[in-house]
Design an enzyme around this catalytic site. Sequence first.
Site, PDB file in Angstrom:
ATOM      1  N   SER A  81      40.446  40.430  54.043  1.00  0.00           N
ATOM      2  CA  SER A  81      39.164  40.992  54.504  1.00  0.00           C
ATOM      3  C   SER A  81      38.922  40.712  55.978  1.00  0.00           C
ATOM      4  O   SER A  81      39.446  39.744  56.543  1.00  0.00           O
ATOM      5  CB  SER A  81      38.001  40.403  53.713  1.00  0.00           C
ATOM      6  OG  SER A  81      38.086  40.748  52.360  1.00  0.00           O
TER       7      SER A  81
HETATM    8  N1  SAH Z   1      41.266  36.493  49.401  1.00  0.00           N
HETATM    9  C1  SAH Z   1      42.444  37.137  49.918  1.00  0.00           C
HETATM   10  C2  SAH Z   1      42.342  38.645  49.984  1.00  0.00           C
HETATM   11  C3  SAH Z   1      42.625  39.169  48.701  1.00  0.00           C
HETATM   12  S1  SAH Z   1      42.899  40.886  48.468  1.00  0.00           S
HETATM   13  C4  SAH Z   1      42.826  36.599  51.273  1.00  0.00           C
HETATM   14  O1  SAH Z   1      42.100  35.772  51.841  1.00  0.00           O
HETATM   15  O2  SAH Z   1      43.884  36.990  51.773  1.00  0.00           O
HETATM   16  C5  SAH Z   1      42.623  40.851  46.730  1.00  0.00           C
HETATM   17  C6  SAH Z   1      43.666  40.133  45.928  1.00  0.00           C
HETATM   18  O3  SAH Z   1      43.232  40.129  44.568  1.00  0.00           O
HETATM   19  C7  SAH Z   1      45.026  40.833  45.937  1.00  0.00           C
HETATM   20  O4  SAH Z   1      46.005  39.932  46.367  1.00  0.00           O
HETATM   21  C8  SAH Z   1      45.212  41.233  44.467  1.00  0.00           C
HETATM   22  O5  SAH Z   1      46.557  41.176  44.055  1.00  0.00           O
HETATM   23  C9  SAH Z   1      44.362  40.205  43.747  1.00  0.00           C
HETATM   24  N2  SAH Z   1      43.936  40.578  42.398  1.00  0.00           N
HETATM   25  C10 SAH Z   1      43.566  41.786  41.925  1.00  0.00           C
HETATM   26  N3  SAH Z   1      43.242  41.702  40.615  1.00  0.00           N
HETATM   27  C11 SAH Z   1      43.415  40.396  40.250  1.00  0.00           C
HETATM   28  C12 SAH Z   1      43.262  39.678  39.035  1.00  0.00           C
HETATM   29  N4  SAH Z   1      42.888  40.266  37.896  1.00  0.00           N
HETATM   30  N5  SAH Z   1      43.507  38.349  39.028  1.00  0.00           N
HETATM   31  C13 SAH Z   1      43.915  37.707  40.159  1.00  0.00           C
HETATM   32  N6  SAH Z   1      44.099  38.342  41.339  1.00  0.00           N
HETATM   33  C14 SAH Z   1      43.846  39.663  41.396  1.00  0.00           C
END
Ligand code: SAH
Length: 230
Positions: A81
Amino acid sequence: MNILVFISCFIFAITFGFSQDTYITQRQDMVNNQLKIRGIVDLATINAMRAVPRHVFVPENAQKYAYEDRPLSIGKGQTISQPYIVAFMTQELRLQSEHKVLEIGTGSGYQAAVLAEIAKEVYTIEIIESLGKRAKEQLDTLGYQNVEVRIGDGYHGWKEKAPFDAIIVTAGIDSIPKPLLDQLAEGGRMIIPAGPRNAMHLLLVTKNNGKVRTKKRLPVRFVPFVRGRN
Ligand code: SAH
């Protein structure tokens, strides 16, 4: 020969030192021009955003953009983000140094590092194995000993470590998963992007005297929350 080695080391040290300085300056500018100006006032959040080297969490070819006012691709179709959103979500949690936090969606590990700067324990779950592994390595390299990364579907939370003082979800979902509500401590706060895909909002969820309240905070766009097989 020796003089050549000496000169090479000298040039390396200057270049390395210079690039580190550049990133520190860029981080300071990010805090001033993107965060404070938009209402990020929580000192713990500001200090964490100033401390965590965001550039090491993004692919090498994107490092020069790491402190810009935008999200960045981290591979596997996922994004980290925009700094303001990371700071906003962190601030909403009102973290204290003794808190235990759960993050769903580890991604690059950057948000986890920001949380780990402030809270006592951070538990983070990532569904894409390669991302989770890389994030863990990066967090270890930086010396964050208070973060645990787990690979799996975060929908179910992390029951063994519950309850959590704060929960942060970083992938967009249609509605709040019941297990996460159950694992939120009394007096706890959760921030989660939820709602229909084209009208998603960051929701602040609080639990007081067992009563759950939900407040819309910001319209946002997030990568989708996906469900595992279990
Ligand atoms: N917080 C992260 C950004 C994450 S983007 C950072 O600081 O870089 C969102 C993430 O959520 C992705 O990596 C995606 O694979 C993960 N995601 C999506 N659905 C999920 C689920 N059910 N359980 C765990 N992770 C999930």
